[in-house]
Design a protein around this motif. Structure first.
Motif, PDB file in Angstrom:
ATOM      1  N   GLY A   7     -31.932  48.967  -2.340  1.00 50.94           N
ATOM      2  CA  GLY A   7     -32.872  48.787  -1.497  1.00 50.94           C
ATOM      3  C   GLY A   7     -33.807  48.651  -1.959  1.00 50.94           C
ATOM      4  O   GLY A   7     -34.226  47.671  -0.729  1.00 50.94           O
ATOM      5  N   GLY A   8     -34.434  49.665  -2.709  1.00 52.01           N
ATOM      6  CA  GLY A   8     -35.920  49.099  -3.307  1.00 52.01           C
ATOM      7  C   GLY A   8     -36.177  47.674  -4.192  1.00 52.01           C
ATOM      8  O   GLY A   8     -37.320  47.257  -3.985  1.00 52.01           O
ATOM      9  N   THR A   9     -35.432  47.246  -4.415  1.00 55.24           N
ATOM     10  CA  THR A   9     -35.506  45.721  -5.187  1.00 55.24           C
ATOM     11  C   THR A   9     -36.461  44.983  -4.514  1.00 55.24           C
ATOM     12  O   THR A   9     -37.405  44.208  -5.916  1.00 55.24           O
ATOM     13  N   GLU A  10     -35.992  44.820  -3.542  1.00 51.58           N
ATOM     14  CA  GLU A  10     -36.643  43.077  -3.401  1.00 51.58           C
ATOM     15  C   GLU A  10     -37.526  43.587  -2.573  1.00 51.58           C
ATOM     16  O   GLU A  10     -38.940  42.650  -2.535  1.00 51.58           O
ATOM     17  N   ARG A  11     -38.625  44.802  -1.948  1.00 46.74           N
ATOM     18  CA  ARG A  11     -39.709  45.188  -1.424  1.00 46.74           C
ATOM     19  C   ARG A  11     -40.993  44.908  -2.378  1.00 46.74           C
ATOM     20  O   ARG A  11     -41.592  45.418  -1.946  1.00 46.74           O
ATOM     21  N   SER A  12     -39.540  45.664  -3.627  1.00 44.83           N
ATOM     22  CA  SER A  12     -41.164  46.475  -4.325  1.00 44.83           C
ATOM     23  C   SER A  12     -41.188  46.165  -5.390  1.00 44.83           C
ATOM     24  O   SER A  12     -42.012  46.455  -6.745  1.00 44.83           O
ATOM     25  N   TYR A  13     -41.421  44.062  -5.279  1.00 47.42           N
ATOM     26  CA  TYR A  13     -41.454  43.698  -6.227  1.00 47.42           C
ATOM     27  C   TYR A  13     -42.850  43.798  -6.206  1.00 47.42           C
ATOM     28  O   TYR A  13     -43.437  43.572  -8.260  1.00 47.42           O
ATOM     29  N   GLN A  14     -43.869  43.801  -5.928  1.00 40.77           N
ATOM     30  CA  GLN A  14     -45.107  43.439  -6.073  1.00 40.77           C
ATOM     31  C   GLN A  14     -46.043  45.003  -6.574  1.00 40.77           C
ATOM     32  O   GLN A  14     -46.580  45.463  -7.279  1.00 40.77           O
ATOM     33  N   GLU A  15     -44.872  45.915  -6.759  1.00 36.28           N
ATOM     34  CA  GLU A  15     -45.048  47.923  -7.217  1.00 36.28           C
ATOM     35  C   GLU A  15     -44.644  47.463  -8.632  1.00 36.28           C
ATOM     36  O   GLU A  15     -45.367  48.111  -9.318  1.00 36.28           O
ATOM     37  N   LEU A  16     -43.234  46.955  -9.018  1.00 35.08           N
ATOM     38  CA  LEU A  16     -42.932  47.061 -10.160  1.00 35.08           C
ATOM     39  C   LEU A  16     -44.211  45.861 -11.130  1.00 35.08           C
ATOM     40  O   LEU A  16     -44.458  46.193 -12.162  1.00 35.08           O
ATOM     41  N   ILE A  17     -44.755  44.924 -10.020  1.00 30.32           N
ATOM     42  CA  ILE A  17     -45.871  44.197 -11.025  1.00 30.32           C
ATOM     43  C   ILE A  17     -47.684  45.136 -11.140  1.00 30.32           C
ATOM     44  O   ILE A  17     -47.972  45.125 -11.998  1.00 30.32           O
ATOM     45  N   ALA A  18     -47.485  45.497 -10.643  1.00 30.90           N
ATOM     46  CA  ALA A  18     -48.445  47.263 -10.607  1.00 30.90           C
ATOM     47  C   ALA A  18     -48.376  47.989 -12.533  1.00 30.90           C
ATOM     48  O   ALA A  18     -49.602  48.434 -12.648  1.00 30.90           O
ATOM     49  N   HIS A  19     -46.789  47.933 -12.458  1.00 34.69           N
ATOM     50  CA  HIS A  19     -46.352  48.811 -13.868  1.00 34.69           C
ATOM     51  C   HIS A  19     -46.114  48.086 -14.902  1.00 34.69           C
ATOM     52  O   HIS A  19     -45.849  48.516 -15.943  1.00 34.69           O
ATOM     53  N   LEU A  20     -46.958  46.296 -14.974  1.00 31.75           N
ATOM     54  CA  LEU A  20     -46.566  46.141 -16.423  1.00 31.75           C
ATOM     55  C   LEU A  20     -47.541  46.106 -17.574  1.00 31.75           C
ATOM     56  O   LEU A  20     -48.661  46.829 -17.415  1.00 31.75           O
ATOM     57  N   ASN A  21     -46.901  45.841 -18.063  1.00 30.34           N
ATOM     58  CA  ASN A  21     -48.007  45.998 -19.778  1.00 30.34           C
ATOM     59  C   ASN A  21     -48.923  44.954 -19.802  1.00 30.34           C
ATOM     60  O   ASN A  21     -48.907  43.667 -19.094  1.00 30.34           O
TER      61      ASN A  21
END
Length: 154
Positions: free
Chosen positions: A19-33
């Motif tokens: 459920g969180g994949t769609e809205r958490s794209y911005q959160e995922l980007i925050a943890h990038l290398n």
């Protein structure tokens, strides 16, 4: 009794993950290398996940650093998809250079967990090589064109 508890925990985790994949794209980007360039957009990431899923169905992917590196050295062609949240960076920081030397298109996506699950695996995967195949040629060509048009890092 312990198995029941583990199943409940995994079910809750899957619900939060799907459920969180769609809205958490911005959160995922925050943890990038810091080396995760060129990064695929949200739309391109979805296309790459779908292409990986189709390729995995016909067993036409290479997964994992060791296997991908071996087949890049052998001269295999395809799209290299790297996960941007892999730590330590030293595990796979040599692969973009290898791809550029052999003029293979590559792109980073935000999550190794999503990459692994789209490949039909329960384990997170940090690198996948998608090989061309006639069963999903349209999706592959579309991804190839968009990944090739991404700006390369300096």
């Amino acid at each position: 009794m312990t198995k029941v508890k583990k199943e409940k925990v995994s079910e809750e985790g899957e619900e939060a993950g799907t459920g969180g994949t769609e809205r958490s794209y911005q959160e995922l980007i925050a943890h990038l290398n810091p080396i995760a360039q060129p990064l695929a957009s949200k739309k391109l990431s979805k296309k790459l996940y779908k292409c990986v899923k189709k390729a995995a169905k016909v067993k036409n992917i290479r997964r994992g650093v060791k296997e991908v590196q071996k087949f890049i050295n052998k001269g295999e062609k395809g799209i290299v998809v790297l996960a941007g949240d892999t730590l330590p960076i030293d595990v796979y920081c040599h692969l973009p250079v290898m791809c550029e030397d052999r003029s293979l298109p590559y792109a980073y996506i935000p999550s190794k967990v999503d990459l692994g699950s789209s490949a039909g695996s329960k384990r997170p995967t940090c690198v996948i090589l998608i090989k061309p195949h006639e069963d999903y040629q349209e999706a592959y060509d579309e991804c190839l064109q968009e990944v090739s048009s991404l700006p390369k890092p300096l």
